[in-house]
Motif scaffolding. Structure first.
Motif, PDB file in Angstrom:
ATOM      1  N   UNK A   1       0.842  -1.204   0.000  1.00  0.00           N
ATOM      2  CA  UNK A   1       0.000   0.000   0.000  1.00  0.00           C
ATOM      3  C   UNK A   1       0.872   1.247   0.000  1.00  0.00           C
ATOM      4  N   UNK A   2       1.963   1.194   0.743  1.00  0.00           N
ATOM      5  CA  UNK A   2       2.880   2.338   0.786  1.00  0.00           C
ATOM      6  C   UNK A   2       3.552   2.552  -0.566  1.00  0.00           C
ATOM      7  N   UNK A   3       3.989   1.454  -1.191  1.00  0.00           N
ATOM      8  CA  UNK A   3       4.633   1.561  -2.503  1.00  0.00           C
ATOM      9  C   UNK A   3       3.651   2.041  -3.569  1.00  0.00           C
ATOM     10  N   UNK A   4       2.388   1.634  -3.430  1.00  0.00           N
ATOM     11  CA  UNK A   4       1.377   1.975  -4.434  1.00  0.00           C
ATOM     12  C   UNK A   4       0.923   3.429  -4.348  1.00  0.00           C
ATOM     13  N   UNK A   5       1.290   4.136  -3.282  1.00  0.00           N
ATOM     14  CA  UNK A   5       0.897   5.552  -3.158  1.00  0.00           C
ATOM     15  C   UNK A   5       1.395   6.362  -4.355  1.00  0.00           C
ATOM     16  N   UNK A   6       2.561   5.985  -4.869  1.00  0.00           N
ATOM     17  CA  UNK A   6       3.103   6.706  -6.034  1.00  0.00           C
ATOM     18  C   UNK A   6       2.196   6.532  -7.252  1.00  0.00           C
ATOM     19  N   UNK A   7       1.459   5.422  -7.293  1.00  0.00           N
ATOM     20  CA  UNK A   7       0.559   5.152  -8.423  1.00  0.00           C
ATOM     21  C   UNK A   7      -0.723   5.985  -8.330  1.00  0.00           C
ATOM     22  N   UNK A   8      -0.977   6.551  -7.131  1.00  0.00           N
ATOM     23  CA  UNK A   8      -2.203   7.312  -6.910  1.00  0.00           C
ATOM     24  C   UNK A   8      -2.311   8.572  -7.744  1.00  0.00           C
ATOM     25  N   UNK A   9      -1.201   9.003  -8.312  1.00  0.00           N
ATOM     26  CA  UNK A   9      -1.252  10.183  -9.178  1.00  0.00           C
ATOM     27  C   UNK A   9      -2.032   9.881 -10.457  1.00  0.00           C
ATOM     28  N   UNK A  10      -2.042   8.610 -10.872  1.00  0.00           N
ATOM     29  CA  UNK A  10      -2.699   8.237 -12.126  1.00  0.00           C
ATOM     30  C   UNK A  10      -3.853   7.251 -11.949  1.00  0.00           C
ATOM     31  N   UNK A  11      -3.939   6.595 -10.792  1.00  0.00           N
ATOM     32  CA  UNK A  11      -4.955   5.553 -10.594  1.00  0.00           C
ATOM     33  C   UNK A  11      -5.712   5.781  -9.286  1.00  0.00           C
ATOM     34  N   UNK A  12      -6.993   5.432  -9.284  1.00  0.00           N
ATOM     35  CA  UNK A  12      -7.794   5.393  -8.063  1.00  0.00           C
ATOM     36  C   UNK A  12      -7.796   3.970  -7.527  1.00  0.00           C
ATOM     37  N   UNK A  13      -7.859   3.837  -6.210  1.00  0.00           N
ATOM     38  CA  UNK A  13      -7.871   2.517  -5.582  1.00  0.00           C
ATOM     39  C   UNK A  13      -9.205   2.208  -4.902  1.00  0.00           C
TER      40      UNK A  13
ATOM     41  N   UNK B   1     -13.254   1.620  -4.263  1.00  0.00           N
ATOM     42  CA  UNK B   1     -14.352   0.975  -4.978  1.00  0.00           C
ATOM     43  C   UNK B   1     -15.268   2.036  -5.586  1.00  0.00           C
ATOM     44  N   UNK B   2     -15.586   1.881  -6.854  1.00  0.00           N
ATOM     45  CA  UNK B   2     -16.497   2.794  -7.534  1.00  0.00           C
ATOM     46  C   UNK B   2     -15.868   4.101  -7.977  1.00  0.00           C
ATOM     47  N   UNK B   3     -14.579   4.286  -7.710  1.00  0.00           N
ATOM     48  CA  UNK B   3     -13.907   5.541  -8.090  1.00  0.00           C
ATOM     49  C   UNK B   3     -13.737   5.601  -9.604  1.00  0.00           C
ATOM     50  N   UNK B   4     -13.757   6.832 -10.107  1.00  0.00           N
ATOM     51  CA  UNK B   4     -13.634   7.038 -11.552  1.00  0.00           C
ATOM     52  C   UNK B   4     -12.184   6.882 -12.002  1.00  0.00           C
ATOM     53  N   UNK B   5     -12.010   6.746 -13.295  1.00  0.00           N
ATOM     54  CA  UNK B   5     -10.666   6.681 -13.871  1.00  0.00           C
ATOM     55  C   UNK B   5      -9.989   8.037 -13.769  1.00  0.00           C
ATOM     56  N   UNK B   6      -8.678   8.005 -13.684  1.00  0.00           N
ATOM     57  CA  UNK B   6      -7.869   9.231 -13.762  1.00  0.00           C
ATOM     58  C   UNK B   6      -7.129   9.172 -15.100  1.00  0.00           C
ATOM     59  N   UNK B   7      -5.840   9.420 -15.050  1.00  0.00           N
ATOM     60  CA  UNK B   7      -5.025   9.242 -16.254  1.00  0.00           C
ATOM     61  C   UNK B   7      -5.015   7.761 -16.635  1.00  0.00           C
ATOM     62  N   UNK B   8      -5.015   6.901 -15.602  1.00  0.00           N
ATOM     63  CA  UNK B   8      -5.082   5.454 -15.802  1.00  0.00           C
ATOM     64  C   UNK B   8      -6.395   4.921 -15.255  1.00  0.00           C
ATOM     65  N   UNK B   9      -6.720   3.669 -15.553  1.00  0.00           N
ATOM     66  CA  UNK B   9      -7.976   3.084 -15.071  1.00  0.00           C
ATOM     67  C   UNK B   9      -7.939   2.845 -13.566  1.00  0.00           C
TER      68      UNK B   9
END
Length: 200
Positions: free
Chosen positions: A78-90, A92-100
């Motif tokens: 979860x800590x490593x995936x925080x960097x992915x939060x700029x492009x992805x939502x984690x 449930x039901x969240x919309x797409x960002x730059x990535x799905x």
């Protein structure tokens, strides 16, 4: 000019020529270049590849994914995936960002989020996202799917990837179980301090 003067001039010219030739021969003998054992020389790239080949003989074999997942940490993932939060939502039901969005990604069809503009490279992959496919993708997105729009360079560390996968597999209403070590790797491949593989 008499013959004596002509002889003096000729002697001087010949002496100068002999001295010049002698100095050339002496300089060639003193400063002669060493002859190479073989023509040409090794390029730096070839030398680096040769060195890498030697290192690979002594490098530890890669651990199978189930072994890495058995010692993975959801919290670290979860800590490593925080960097992915700029492009992805984690969520449930969240919309797409730059990535799905990544909620429910494990088991979802590759390129399966309706309305998201996937690259042709991802659309052409087919099948569902498995742990092995996600692992290959986050190792090198452009290597896994040449032409992908994803700009992430990839994660080289296998254990960090396992931590991320361990976290991603929890993003579901019904998380799939992680593979048991015995399914793909001998038990002695597991470190002594590691417990059996966690289940969903």
């Amino acid at each position: 000019m008499d013959s004596f003067e002509v002889n003096k001039v000729a002697g001087g010219v010949l002496g100068t020529l002999l001295a010049t030739m002698g100095l050339g021969l002496l300089a060639g003998w003193l400063y002669s270049p060493a002859e190479p054992g073989k023509p040409g020389y090794d390029l730096p790239l070839a030398a680096a590849e040769t060195a890498g080949a030697g290192d690979s003989k002594t490098a530890a074999p890669a651990k199978p994914l189930p072994v890495l997942l058995a010692s993975a940490s959801v919290e670290k993932g979860a800590s490593l995936a925080k960097a992915c939060g700029a492009c992805h939502n984690f969520e449930k039901g969240a919309a797409a960002k730059v990535g799905p969005p990544l909620w429910g990604v494990l088991g979802r069809p590759v390129g399966g989020v309706a309305g998201f503009g996937y690259s042709e490279a991802i659309k052409g992959k087919g099948g569902d996202w498995t742990l092995d496919k996600i692992n290959a993708f986050i190792t090198s997105p452009k290597g896994y799917a040449p032409g992908t729009k994803m700009t992430y360079a990839g994660e080289e560390d296998p254990q960090k990837r396992a931590d991320i996968l361990d976290y991603l597999h929890t993003l579901s209403d019904n998380p799939q179980p992680l593979p048991a070590v015995t399914d793909a790797a001998p038990a002695d491949a597991l470190p002594a301090s590691t417990e059996p593989a966690k289940k969903g």
